[in-house]
Design a protein around this motif. Structure first.
Motif, PDB file in Angstrom:
ATOM      1  N   PHE A   1      16.372  -1.508 -14.832  1.00 28.94           N
ATOM      2  CA  PHE A   1      15.641  -1.022 -13.660  1.00 28.94           C
ATOM      3  C   PHE A   1      14.308  -1.763 -13.567  1.00 28.94           C
ATOM      4  CE2 PHE A   1      12.844   2.158 -11.622  1.00 28.94           C
ATOM      5  CZ  PHE A   1      13.596   2.451 -10.473  1.00 28.94           C
ATOM      6  N   GLY A   2      13.951  -2.205 -12.391  1.00 29.18           N
ATOM      7  CA  GLY A   2      12.683  -2.921 -12.212  1.00 29.18           C
ATOM      8  C   GLY A   2      12.783  -4.412 -12.462  1.00 29.18           C
ATOM      9  N   ASP A   3      13.998  -4.915 -12.584  1.00 31.56           N
ATOM     10  CA  ASP A   3      14.191  -6.350 -12.847  1.00 31.56           C
ATOM     11  C   ASP A   3      13.814  -7.186 -11.630  1.00 31.56           C
ATOM     12  OD1 ASP A   3      15.099  -8.508 -14.566  1.00 31.56           O
ATOM     13  OD2 ASP A   3      16.781  -8.704 -13.176  1.00 31.56           O
ATOM     14  N   THR A   4      14.036  -6.633 -10.447  1.00 33.82           N
ATOM     15  CA  THR A   4      13.717  -7.330  -9.202  1.00 33.82           C
ATOM     16  C   THR A   4      13.108  -6.325  -8.236  1.00 33.82           C
ATOM     17  OG1 THR A   4      15.636  -8.769  -9.516  1.00 33.82           O
ATOM     18  CG2 THR A   4      14.674  -8.705  -7.321  1.00 33.82           C
ATOM     19  N   MET A   5      12.012  -6.718  -7.599  1.00 34.92           N
ATOM     20  CA  MET A   5      11.362  -5.831  -6.628  1.00 34.92           C
ATOM     21  C   MET A   5      10.811  -6.698  -5.501  1.00 34.92           C
ATOM     22  SD  MET A   5       9.221  -3.238  -9.085  1.00 34.92           S
ATOM     23  CE  MET A   5       8.203  -4.503  -9.841  1.00 34.92           C
ATOM     24  N   SER A   6      10.552  -6.054  -4.382  1.00 33.75           N
ATOM     25  CA  SER A   6       9.840  -6.727  -3.307  1.00 33.75           C
ATOM     26  C   SER A   6       8.913  -5.710  -2.654  1.00 33.75           C
ATOM     27  CB  SER A   6      10.805  -7.334  -2.281  1.00 33.75           C
ATOM     28  OG  SER A   6      11.502  -6.319  -1.604  1.00 33.75           O
ATOM     29  N   GLY A   7       7.877  -6.191  -2.033  1.00 32.44           N
ATOM     30  CA  GLY A   7       6.918  -5.308  -1.391  1.00 32.44           C
ATOM     31  C   GLY A   7       6.597  -5.789   0.000  1.00 32.44           C
ATOM     32  N   SER A   8       5.804  -5.004   0.671  1.00 31.99           N
ATOM     33  CA  SER A   8       5.387  -5.407   2.005  1.00 31.99           C
ATOM     34  C   SER A   8       3.996  -4.890   2.278  1.00 31.99           C
ATOM     35  CB  SER A   8       6.353  -4.886   3.055  1.00 31.99           C
ATOM     36  OG  SER A   8       6.398  -3.473   3.012  1.00 31.99           O
TER      37      SER A   8
ATOM     38  N   LEU B   1      -0.001  -2.160  -6.814  1.00 32.97           N
ATOM     39  CA  LEU B   1       0.828  -3.123  -7.524  1.00 32.97           C
ATOM     40  C   LEU B   1       1.927  -2.415  -8.300  1.00 32.97           C
ATOM     41  CD1 LEU B   1       1.221  -6.102  -8.378  1.00 32.97           C
ATOM     42  CD2 LEU B   1      -0.293  -5.610 -10.327  1.00 32.97           C
ATOM     43  N   ALA B   2       3.181  -2.771  -8.014  1.00 32.06           N
ATOM     44  CA  ALA B   2       4.313  -2.273  -8.797  1.00 32.06           C
ATOM     45  C   ALA B   2       4.637  -3.313  -9.862  1.00 32.06           C
ATOM     46  CB  ALA B   2       5.524  -2.035  -7.906  1.00 32.06           C
TER      47      ALA B   2
ATOM     48  N   ASP C   1       0.863  -1.191   0.000  1.00 32.05           N
ATOM     49  CA  ASP C   1       0.000   0.000   0.000  1.00 32.05           C
ATOM     50  C   ASP C   1       0.893   1.233   0.000  1.00 32.05           C
ATOM     51  OD1 ASP C   1      -2.035   1.822   0.206  1.00 32.05           O
ATOM     52  OD2 ASP C   1      -2.491   1.377   2.301  1.00 32.05           O
ATOM     53  N   VAL C   2       1.270   1.687  -1.172  1.00 27.33           N
ATOM     54  CA  VAL C   2       2.249   2.772  -1.273  1.00 27.33           C
ATOM     55  C   VAL C   2       1.656   4.141  -0.963  1.00 27.33           C
ATOM     56  CG1 VAL C   2       3.676   1.509  -2.918  1.00 27.33           C
ATOM     57  CG2 VAL C   2       1.936   3.095  -3.773  1.00 27.33           C
ATOM     58  N   ASP C   3       0.349   4.289  -1.062  1.00 32.19           N
ATOM     59  CA  ASP C   3      -0.244   5.603  -0.809  1.00 32.19           C
ATOM     60  C   ASP C   3      -1.070   5.647   0.476  1.00 32.19           C
ATOM     61  OD1 ASP C   3      -2.353   4.069  -1.654  1.00 32.19           O
ATOM     62  OD2 ASP C   3      -2.890   5.359  -3.349  1.00 32.19           O
TER      63      ASP C   3
ATOM     64  N   SER D   1      16.255   6.104 -26.885  1.00 30.17           N
ATOM     65  CA  SER D   1      16.973   5.144 -27.722  1.00 30.17           C
ATOM     66  C   SER D   1      17.781   4.163 -26.874  1.00 30.17           C
ATOM     67  CB  SER D   1      17.892   5.886 -28.701  1.00 30.17           C
ATOM     68  OG  SER D   1      18.853   6.639 -27.971  1.00 30.17           O
ATOM     69  N   ALA D   2      17.643   4.262 -25.557  1.00 28.10           N
ATOM     70  CA  ALA D   2      18.435   3.408 -24.656  1.00 28.10           C
ATOM     71  C   ALA D   2      17.663   2.136 -24.329  1.00 28.10           C
ATOM     72  CB  ALA D   2      18.780   4.171 -23.389  1.00 28.10           C
ATOM     73  N   SER D   3      18.100   1.041 -24.902  1.00 27.71           N
ATOM     74  CA  SER D   3      17.418  -0.231 -24.675  1.00 27.71           C
ATOM     75  C   SER D   3      17.746  -0.778 -23.299  1.00 27.71           C
ATOM     76  CB  SER D   3      17.800  -1.242 -25.756  1.00 27.71           C
ATOM     77  OG  SER D   3      19.164  -1.554 -25.658  1.00 27.71           O
ATOM     78  N   ARG D   4      16.851  -1.597 -22.825  1.00 30.26           N
ATOM     79  CA  ARG D   4      17.014  -2.276 -21.531  1.00 30.26           C
ATOM     80  C   ARG D   4      17.293  -1.306 -20.371  1.00 30.26           C
ATOM     81  NH1 ARG D   4      19.936  -8.085 -22.730  1.00 30.26           N
ATOM     82  NH2 ARG D   4      18.511  -8.712 -24.370  1.00 30.26           N
ATOM     83  N   THR D   5      16.740  -0.119 -20.467  1.00 27.69           N
ATOM     84  CA  THR D   5      16.853   0.813 -19.341  1.00 27.69           C
ATOM     85  C   THR D   5      16.003   0.310 -18.191  1.00 27.69           C
ATOM     86  OG1 THR D   5      17.297   2.693 -20.774  1.00 27.69           O
ATOM     87  CG2 THR D   5      16.416   3.200 -18.606  1.00 27.69           C
ATOM     88  N   GLY D   6      14.822  -0.181 -18.504  1.00 28.35           N
ATOM     89  CA  GLY D   6      13.904  -0.683 -17.495  1.00 28.35           C
ATOM     90  C   GLY D   6      12.997   0.402 -16.960  1.00 28.35           C
ATOM     91  N   ASN D   7      11.854   0.005 -16.472  1.00 30.67           N
ATOM     92  CA  ASN D   7      10.862   0.949 -15.969  1.00 30.67           C
ATOM     93  C   ASN D   7       9.965   0.233 -14.960  1.00 30.67           C
ATOM     94  OD1 ASN D   7      10.072   3.832 -16.761  1.00 30.67           O
ATOM     95  ND2 ASN D   7       8.081   2.833 -16.637  1.00 30.67           N
ATOM     96  N   VAL D   8       9.373   1.022 -14.098  1.00 32.86           N
ATOM     97  CA  VAL D   8       8.421   0.499 -13.118  1.00 32.86           C
ATOM     98  C   VAL D   8       7.158   1.341 -13.167  1.00 32.86           C
ATOM     99  CG1 VAL D   8       7.968   0.158 -10.642  1.00 32.86           C
ATOM    100  CG2 VAL D   8      10.206  -0.434 -11.592  1.00 32.86           C
ATOM    101  N   TRP D   9       6.015   0.680 -13.094  1.00 29.31           N
ATOM    102  CA  TRP D   9       4.721   1.347 -13.020  1.00 29.31           C
ATOM    103  C   TRP D   9       4.088   0.965 -11.683  1.00 29.31           C
ATOM    104  CZ3 TRP D   9       6.948  -0.835 -17.118  1.00 29.31           C
ATOM    105  CH2 TRP D   9       6.997  -0.112 -18.301  1.00 29.31           C
ATOM    106  N   VAL D  10       3.331   1.881 -11.143  1.00 27.96           N
ATOM    107  CA  VAL D  10       2.522   1.573  -9.965  1.00 27.96           C
ATOM    108  C   VAL D  10       1.065   1.771 -10.332  1.00 27.96           C
ATOM    109  CG1 VAL D  10       1.961   2.178  -7.587  1.00 27.96           C
ATOM    110  CG2 VAL D  10       4.350   2.197  -8.342  1.00 27.96           C
ATOM    111  N   LEU D  11       0.307   0.691 -10.220  1.00 31.36           N
ATOM    112  CA  LEU D  11      -1.143   0.757 -10.401  1.00 31.36           C
ATOM    113  C   LEU D  11      -1.764   0.712  -9.011  1.00 31.36           C
ATOM    114  CD1 LEU D  11      -1.734  -1.720 -13.388  1.00 31.36           C
ATOM    115  CD2 LEU D  11      -1.059   0.692 -13.442  1.00 31.36           C
ATOM    116  N   HIS D  12      -2.653   1.627  -8.771  1.00 32.97           N
ATOM    117  CA  HIS D  12      -3.239   1.750  -7.436  1.00 32.97           C
ATOM    118  C   HIS D  12      -4.423   0.808  -7.260  1.00 32.97           C
ATOM    119  CE1 HIS D  12      -0.691   5.097  -6.389  1.00 32.97           C
ATOM    120  NE2 HIS D  12      -0.927   5.606  -7.590  1.00 32.97           N
TER     121      HIS D  12
END
Ligand SMILES: [Ca+2]
Ligand SMILES: [Ca+2]
Length: 118
Positions: free
Chosen positions: A111-118, A59-60, A50-52, A70-81
């Motif tokens: 970026f975003g290759d591995t994450m954990s939550g609580s 959900l991340a 619960d990030v907010d 133009s930078a491949s494999r930079t990675g990204n993370v989205w947060v859906l509430h």
């Protein structure tokens, strides 16, 4: 990426996943920032929490192969509430390493290759 509702009983037994109420989220889903491209690995990593602080789980979603500019494999993370009706794209947040001040280093920061939550 599919999200199914389900859970556990009070005794700890599995209540089962309700496959009839699945929801699909892709980068192409309305409200999810960015473009849907092949091999982004959208949903390759997930974390919930619960990030907010509204008591609905959020959900991340990671996409470690996301191309930024133009930078491949930079990675990204989205947060859906989370909301009373479930996970929503309303107010979805998107960020990459450079967005949060992490300088790109190496060829494939992923970026975003591995994450954990609580
Ligand atoms: Ca993409
Ligand atoms: Ca929340």
């Amino acid at each position: 990426m599919w999200i199914f509702t389900g859970g556990f009983t009070k005794s700890g037994g599995a209540a089962g996943v309700d496959a009839s109420h699945g929801t699909v989220f892709r980068q192409a889903t309305e409200g999810v920032p960015g473009a849907d491209e092949s091999h982004d690995s959208f949903g390759g990593a997930l974390a919930a929490g619960d990030v907010d602080g509204d008591d609905f789980p959020d959900l991340a979603i990671g996409a470690s192969f996301e191309t930024i500019g133009s930078a491949s494999r930079t990675g990204n993370v989205w947060v859906l509430h989370g909301a009373s009706g479930g996970t929503t794209t309303s107010g979805a947040v998107s960020f990459s390493g450079p967005t949060v001040g992490i300088a790109r280093s190496g060829d494939d920061p992923m970026f975003g290759d591995t994450m954990s939550g609580s």
